[in-house]
Scaffold this active site. Structure first.
Site, PDB file in Angstrom:
ATOM      1  N   ASP A 113      22.177   5.629   6.309  1.00  0.00           N
ATOM      2  CA  ASP A 113      22.348   7.065   6.053  1.00  0.00           C
ATOM      3  C   ASP A 113      20.993   7.752   6.202  1.00  0.00           C
ATOM      4  OD1 ASP A 113      22.986   9.572   5.151  1.00  0.00           O
ATOM      5  OD2 ASP A 113      23.830   8.919   3.228  1.00  0.00           O
ATOM      6  N   ARG A 155      33.693  11.744   7.603  1.00  0.00           N
ATOM      7  CA  ARG A 155      33.459  11.266   6.244  1.00  0.00           C
ATOM      8  C   ARG A 155      33.892  12.260   5.165  1.00  0.00           C
ATOM      9  NH1 ARG A 155      29.350   9.864   4.069  1.00  0.00           N
ATOM     10  NH2 ARG A 155      30.400   8.051   3.239  1.00  0.00           N
ATOM     11  N   TRP A 214      18.438  18.311   2.394  1.00  0.00           N
ATOM     12  CA  TRP A 214      18.756  17.252   1.433  1.00  0.00           C
ATOM     13  C   TRP A 214      19.905  16.447   1.953  1.00  0.00           C
ATOM     14  CZ3 TRP A 214      18.029  13.760  -1.897  1.00  0.00           C
ATOM     15  CH2 TRP A 214      19.116  13.201  -2.597  1.00  0.00           C
ATOM     16  N   ASP A 232      29.197  10.588  -7.678  1.00  0.00           N
ATOM     17  CA  ASP A 232      29.605  11.854  -8.290  1.00  0.00           C
ATOM     18  C   ASP A 232      31.044  12.216  -7.937  1.00  0.00           C
ATOM     19  OD1 ASP A 232      29.137  12.358  -5.676  1.00  0.00           O
ATOM     20  OD2 ASP A 232      27.819  14.068  -5.977  1.00  0.00           O
ATOM     21  N   HIS A 246      26.246  -0.477  -0.980  1.00  0.00           N
ATOM     22  CA  HIS A 246      24.877   0.008  -0.771  1.00  0.00           C
ATOM     23  C   HIS A 246      23.849  -1.043  -1.183  1.00  0.00           C
ATOM     24  CE1 HIS A 246      25.813   4.610  -1.182  1.00  0.00           C
ATOM     25  NE2 HIS A 246      26.649   4.006  -0.375  1.00  0.00           N
TER      26      HIS A 246
END
Ligand code: MG
Length: 405
Positions: free
Chosen positions: A212, A285, A405, A318, A122
Site C-alpha cells: 500500500d 477496494r 494521507w 476502523d 498485514h
C-alpha cells in the site's frame, strides 16, 4: 412490518465506532456500521437530525426504495458523511430482511460462489527484517497473501508502521488532535525494492505479496515504482497515487503491468466509474460502510465484473465487525471477488461489544448460516467504552508542505 425506531451508538473499544440499530414493530432488528474515522459525530448528527425522522413508519423490506430516497431524494448527493449514514441504514435493512426470511444475506444476493473468503494480512515492521519476521509468522499461520510495509530509514514515522506505539491515540501523545508524519519519496525509493527483493527470497514464490503506497506518489513516480516492483509479481499495488482525476491512472497504466488497486475512500460508483470502465485498475477496494452499503457495493461489483476488475474490500481496523460481516456476504456471493483485507479481531474490548459468526483458519474466513448479517451489538457493553475524539495522522513533506494521507 414497519420501522418503529432507529438508535445510533458511538463507542470506543479501541477505536471509535458508530453503530446503527433499526428496530421494527415485529421485534426484528438490524445492525449497520456508520463509522467515518475523524468525522464520527458528523455522521451521528446526519442520522439523528436528518435521516431517521424520515424513516419511522416505513416498510424495512423496501431496501432499494429507501436507498434511492436517501440518495436521489436529497438535493446534496454523495459525500462521505451522507454515504456512511445511508450505508448503515442499508446494512441494517439487509440484516432485517435476512432475519425475516431466516436466511443469511448472501443467499438473498444469489447464494455462494465459493466455500471461503481469501484474506490478506498485514506485516508492518520497524525495519525490513522486522517486517519479514512478521510476514513469516503470518505465513506459518496459513495466510496465503501478505501486505508488506516497512519503516523508512530517515523518517520519523511511516504510514501503517506504529513501531512501539500500540495505536494512533498513543501516536498522537493522547492529545485529541491529529499527529503529523513526514514523507520523502526519495527515502522511500531507497528502501522499497529491497523490501520486496528480500521478501521474495525469504517467503518464496507461492505467497501473494501486496503493498500500500497510501497515495504518497505522483502518477509518474507510481509508474516508476510499478516497473521497479514487476520482478516481484505483486498481487496488487494499492493507492499508488491519488485518482481524484481518474485519468491520471492512464500515466501509471502506460508504463507498468503491476496490478493496481484503489477505492477505500470512495463514496460512490461515480468515483471509480472511469477507472473501471477504462480498465485502469485491476481491483476495486470500496467498503460497504463508506460507499453506500450492500446495495451500492453490489452495484459496483457487477459493474466491475464486466470490465475484468475484481473486488478487494477495505478491511482497516476502523471498520467494525458489522462492516466486515457485510463484506463477508458480498464476498461469498460475488463472482468477481478477489481478496479481502484482514487485520484481525483479537481485541477483547471489541469482542465484548460486537459478536459475530465468522472464523479464520489457514488464511480463509468462513461463517455460519445464521440469518441476516450474523452479527450483534451489545448496548450495555458499548456504554463502558465512551467515544474519544481521534484523528488519523496528517502527512507533510520534509519542507512542511501538506501532503496526501
Ligand atoms: Mg489502504
Amino acid at each position: 412490518m414497519k420501522i418503529s425506531a432507529i438508535k445510533v451508538f458511538v463507542c470506543n473499544p479501541g477505536r471509535n465506532f458508530v453503530t446503527v440499530k433499526v428496530i421494527t414493530d415485529e421485534g426484528i432488528y438490524g445492525i449497520g456500521d456508520a463509522t467515518l474515522n475523524g468525522r464520527e459525530m458528523a455522521v451521528v448528527t446526519c442520522l439523528e437530525e436528518h435521516i431517521i425522522p424520515c424513516l419511522i413508519g416505513r416498510d424495512p423490506h423496501a431496501i432499494e426504495d429507501i436507498w434511492q430516497y436517501l440518495y436521489r431524494g436529497v438535493y446534496w448527493r454523495k459525500g462521505p458523511v451522507n454515504m456512511a449514514a445511508i450505508a448503515a441504514i442499508d446494512m441494517a435493512l439487509w440484516d432485517i430482511k435476512g432475519k425475516a426470511a431466516n436466511l443469511p444475506v448472501y443467499q438473498l444476493l444469489g447464494g455462494k460462489s465459493r466455500t471461503g473468503v481469501t484474506l490478506y494480512a498485514h506485516a508492518s515492521g520497524s525495519s525490513i527484517e522486522d517486517t519479514l519476521d512478521k510476514a513469516e509468522a503470518l505465513q506459518q499461520q496459513g495466510f496465503k497473501a501478505i501486505r508488506l510495509q516497512s519503516a523508512i530509514p530517515g523518517l520519523n514515522v511511516t504510514y501503517g508502521v506504529l513501531g512501539d506505539k500500540k495505536d494512533y491515540f498513543e501516536l498522537q501523545g493522547n492529545r485529541p488532535l491529529p499527529p503529523e508524519e513526514t514523507w520523502s519519496t526519495q527515502k522511500y525509493f531507497s528502501m522499497i525494492e529491497d523490501l520486496f527483493k528480500r521478501g521474495r527470497q525469504r517467503l518464496g514464490n507461492h505467497i501473494h505479496l501486496l503493498h500500500d503506497v497510501h497515495s504518497r506518489l505522483t502518477p509518474i513516480e507510481a509508474a516508476r515504482l510499478g516497473k521497479l516492483l514487476e520482478p516481484y509479481h505483486l498481487l496488487f499495488l494499492e493507492d499508488a497515487a491519488i485518482a481524484e482525476n481518474q485519468a491520471s491512472y492512464e500515466v501509471i497504466r502506460q508504463h507498468t503491468t503491476v496490478p493496481l488497486a484503489i477505492g477505500e475512500t470512495y463514496n460512490s460508483i461515480w468515483e471509480c466509474k472511469d477507472l473501471i470502465e477504462n480498465q485502469l485498475i485491476d481491483y476495486i477496494r470500496t467498503a460497504a460502510t463508506h460507499a453506500g452499503g450492500i446495495t451500492a457495493l453490489r452495484r459496483i461489483t457487477d459493474f466491475a465484473s464486466i470490465h475484468n476488475v475484481k473486488t478487494a474490500p477495505h478491511g482497516a481496523p476502523d471498520l467494525s465487525p458489522v462492516c466486515f460481516a457485510a463484506h463477508m456476504h458480498i464476498n461469498i456471493w460475488a463472482p468477481n471477488f478477489g481478496i479481502q483485507e484482514f487485520v484481525g479481531f483479537g481485541n477483547d474490548k471489541l469482542n465484548d461489544v460486537f459478536s459475530h459468526n465468522f472464523s479464520v483458519s489457514n488464511g480463509m474466513a468462513t461463517m455460519t448460516d445464521a440469518p441476516g448479517l450474523g452479527v450483534d451489538f451489545d448496548e450495555e457493553a458499548a456504554a463502558k467504552y465512551p467515544y474519544k475524539r481521534s484523528y488519523l495522522p496528517v502527512s507533510r513533506l520534509e519542507d512542511g508542505t501538506a501532503w496526501h494521507w
